[in-house]
Design an enzyme around this catalytic site. Structure first.
Site, PDB file in Angstrom:
ATOM      1  N   LYS A  21      49.909  13.579  14.394  1.00  0.00           N
ATOM      2  CA  LYS A  21      50.721  13.672  13.400  1.00  0.00           C
ATOM      3  C   LYS A  21      51.830  12.643  13.596  1.00  0.00           C
ATOM      4  O   LYS A  21      52.415  12.147  12.702  1.00  0.00           O
ATOM      5  CB  LYS A  21      51.177  15.105  13.263  1.00  0.00           C
ATOM      6  CG  LYS A  21      52.650  15.506  12.416  1.00  0.00           C
ATOM      7  CD  LYS A  21      53.002  16.473  12.338  1.00  0.00           C
ATOM      8  CE  LYS A  21      54.289  16.791  11.290  1.00  0.00           C
ATOM      9  NZ  LYS A  21      54.406  18.259  11.036  1.00  0.00           N
TER      10      LYS A  21
ATOM     11  N   HIS B 247       8.094   6.107  -0.137  1.00  0.00           N
ATOM     12  CA  HIS B 247       9.194   6.547  -0.924  1.00  0.00           C
ATOM     13  C   HIS B 247       9.488   8.024  -1.046  1.00  0.00           C
ATOM     14  O   HIS B 247       9.494   8.714  -2.237  1.00  0.00           O
ATOM     15  CB  HIS B 247       8.653   6.155  -2.372  1.00  0.00           C
ATOM     16  CG  HIS B 247       8.846   4.395  -2.633  1.00  0.00           C
ATOM     17  ND1 HIS B 247       9.869   3.670  -2.201  1.00  0.00           N
ATOM     18  CD2 HIS B 247       7.871   3.673  -2.769  1.00  0.00           C
ATOM     19  CE1 HIS B 247       9.548   2.452  -2.367  1.00  0.00           C
ATOM     20  NE2 HIS B 247       8.222   2.405  -2.765  1.00  0.00           N
TER      21      HIS B 247
END
Length: 526
Positions: free
Chosen positions: A140, A278
């Protein structure tokens, strides 16, 4: 807001002490004072580095078995104080709180503790409290504080300090802050998922998934798409945690297809091989040896196997390696490989070889995730398995023992074929596969057609579907799909059942002399 902040004081609290001493020594050489918690402090002191223990710094001893040590105003005030805010500066001076410019924290190994099967209490004890608080506070206040949560980032800090006379830049601090929040998010996500598993909650109000970048990929499914490969700490054996022995970098499609291949081959207890193209199998077989299984799997569709992915559930030997490298293959994945097999593959430098160490337990529950616009779908992995006792014979003729064994094999393969799926099997190997069609009858015909092509290429008198069994991933809505299988030469059928026209389909099977069983279990795969 300053852009370059000199580092004068660093706080260490790390469970992973990789490169800790070398990084700390660099900081000391650049005039940085070291603060540290117990274990890290001992490691630094043992290395001869000057270090102040946090308990001495705060005047408060560690307590509650180490659960409380950094939760102190002198620590968090030094991290959160805004350096150019006069009120913050006055408060810090009034309470004797020096600024802390660098926070180096990695968290208690919660994920690793869960992965090794520790008991509930041990897992809970490995939930870090102070560490995330330090990280979040430093991130922060990244305008003034540098936060490091991964030893891999030590080098970035050192390079930045070398280039900026012992200071870090705002750009680096922002990037490290982003990484810090991601780490905390992943950590909290792992904890929340584990708690949900312990409580048996199926659909919690909030769910978090997180991963660690394993590989930045060249592109995604297509060259214009960006992609990365992430793994999580609880990965099952497979492509995510396999060791790549050789070959080019894996692509997005390589990883997806290799996962499909290994998940399929792990379904079988006997030696088995799956060849994938595939994400669909173009040949699957079991055999006495992996060479035997590979030869049978390749015969199903040798044309589609070119440039495919080969998965084995046994150790690779030389004979199998020589057969596999006989045609162009993109990836081979197996639990292990002997030295002779490795030597064979070494001659094919571009072929990717992955070793997993073990096979995956396909009965282990695990969530699968699929994104949709604005959200994602979550479900259990399809881990259902069938035994012959689960099947219901619905025709006048019952299947033979051989037909029953082949049907169970076919239905396992069907689970891994894109729906609508049709799989023909004879004597423990696929002989025709139809995948991903909008019509089930088209899948049956395509599988038969491919079997005919394979027979012609092999010089066989008839396609291998003659005398085969056929599996369907979902029910036949009409008799036409079943009749297409009859035309292909199938003698027995395994399917879920449940159509409003089941009676019509059963009648057609009886008229053709087929044996048919219902599973009551569907295997859609979209």
């Amino acid at each position: 807001m300053q852009h370059a902040i000199p580092l004068r004081r660093a706080l260490f609290s790390v469970s992973d002490k990789t490169d800790l001493v070398s990084f700390a020594r660099f900081l000391v050489e650049h005039g940085v004072e070291l603060l540290s918690t117990g274990g890290s402090a001992r490691a630094l002191a043992d290395a001869g580095l000057p270090v102040i223990e946090v308990a001495d710094y705060t005047g408060s001893p560690e307590m509650l078995d180490g659960r409380v040590k950094t939760l102190h105003p002198r620590i968090h005030g030094g991290i959160l104080g805004i350096r150019d805010n006069p009120e913050h500066q006055r408060a810090m001076e009034q309470h004797a709180i020096p600024p802390i410019d660098l926070v180096v924290v990695n968290l208690y190994p919660f994920e690793a503790t869960v992965a090794r099967g520790a008991d509930f209490a041990t897992c809970v004890e490995n939930i870090d409290i102070g560490g995330p608080s330090l990280i979040r506070g430093a991130a922060k206040n990244h305008a003034f504080v540098t936060v490091v949560t991964d030893p891999e980032d030590y080098a970035k800090v050192m390079d930045d300090m070398r280039a900026n006379n012992g200071a870090t830049t705002l750009d680096l601090r922002r990037r490290l802050a982003a990484a810090a929040y991601a780490r905390c998010g992943a950590y909290d996500g792992a904890i929340s998922r584990w708690f949900q598993e312990q409580t048996g909650e199926e659909n919690p109000r909030h769910i978090v998934f997180a991963g660690r970048l394993r590989q930045s990929l060249r592109y995604g499914e297509n060259p214009h798409q960006k992609a990365g490969f992430y793994v999580h700490g609880l990965s099952r054996p497979g492509v995510a945690n396999a060791r790549q022995v050789q070959g080019k970098e894996l692509s997005y499609n390589n990883i997806n297809d290799t996962d499909a291949a290994f998940e399929l081959v792990c379904e079988f207890n006997e030696p088995a091989v799956a060849i994938i193209k595939h994400a669909n199998p173009c040949g699957v077989a079991r055999g006495e040896t992996v060479l035997d299984a590979y030869t049978k799997a390749l015969a199903c569709d040798p044309v589609s196997a070119f440039g495919g992915i080969v998965a084995l559930n046994r150790r690779l030997d030389r004979a199998a390696a020589e057969a596999i490298t006989g045609i162009f293959t993109e990836v081979v994945i197996a639990p292990d490989a002997d030295d002779e097999a490795l030597a064979v593959f070494a001659a094919k430098k571009n072929l990717r070889l992955l070793l997993t160490g073990v096979v995956a337990d396909t009965t282990t529950p695990e969530l699968t995730i699929r994104s949709v616009a604005g959200g994602f779908l979550v479900q259990d992995r399809d881990a259902a398995d069938l035994l012959s006792a689960d099947l219901r014979v619905v025709t006048k003729r019952a299947p033979t023992e051989r037909e029953m064994a082949d049907m169970l094999f076919a239905f396992k393969v069907c689970k891994h074929v894109k729906s609508n799926a049709i799989v023909y099997v004879r004597e423990g190997c696929t002989v025709g596969i139809g995948a991903g069609q909008m019509s089930r009858v088209d899948s049956a015909r395509i599988a038969s057609w491919k079997s005919q092509e394979a027979a012609q290429a092999a010089g066989a008198a008839e396609p291998a579907t003659k005398g085969s069994v056929v599996a369907s991933d979902a029910f036949f809505p009409f008799a036409d799909g079943l009749l297409a299988a009859v035309e292909a030469g199938a003698t027995a059928v395994i399917q879920p059942g449940g159509s409003v026209r089941d009676d019509e389909v059963i009648k057609a099977a009886d008229e053709a002399g087929l044996a048919m069983v219902f599973t009551g279990l569907r295997h859609f795969r979209h």
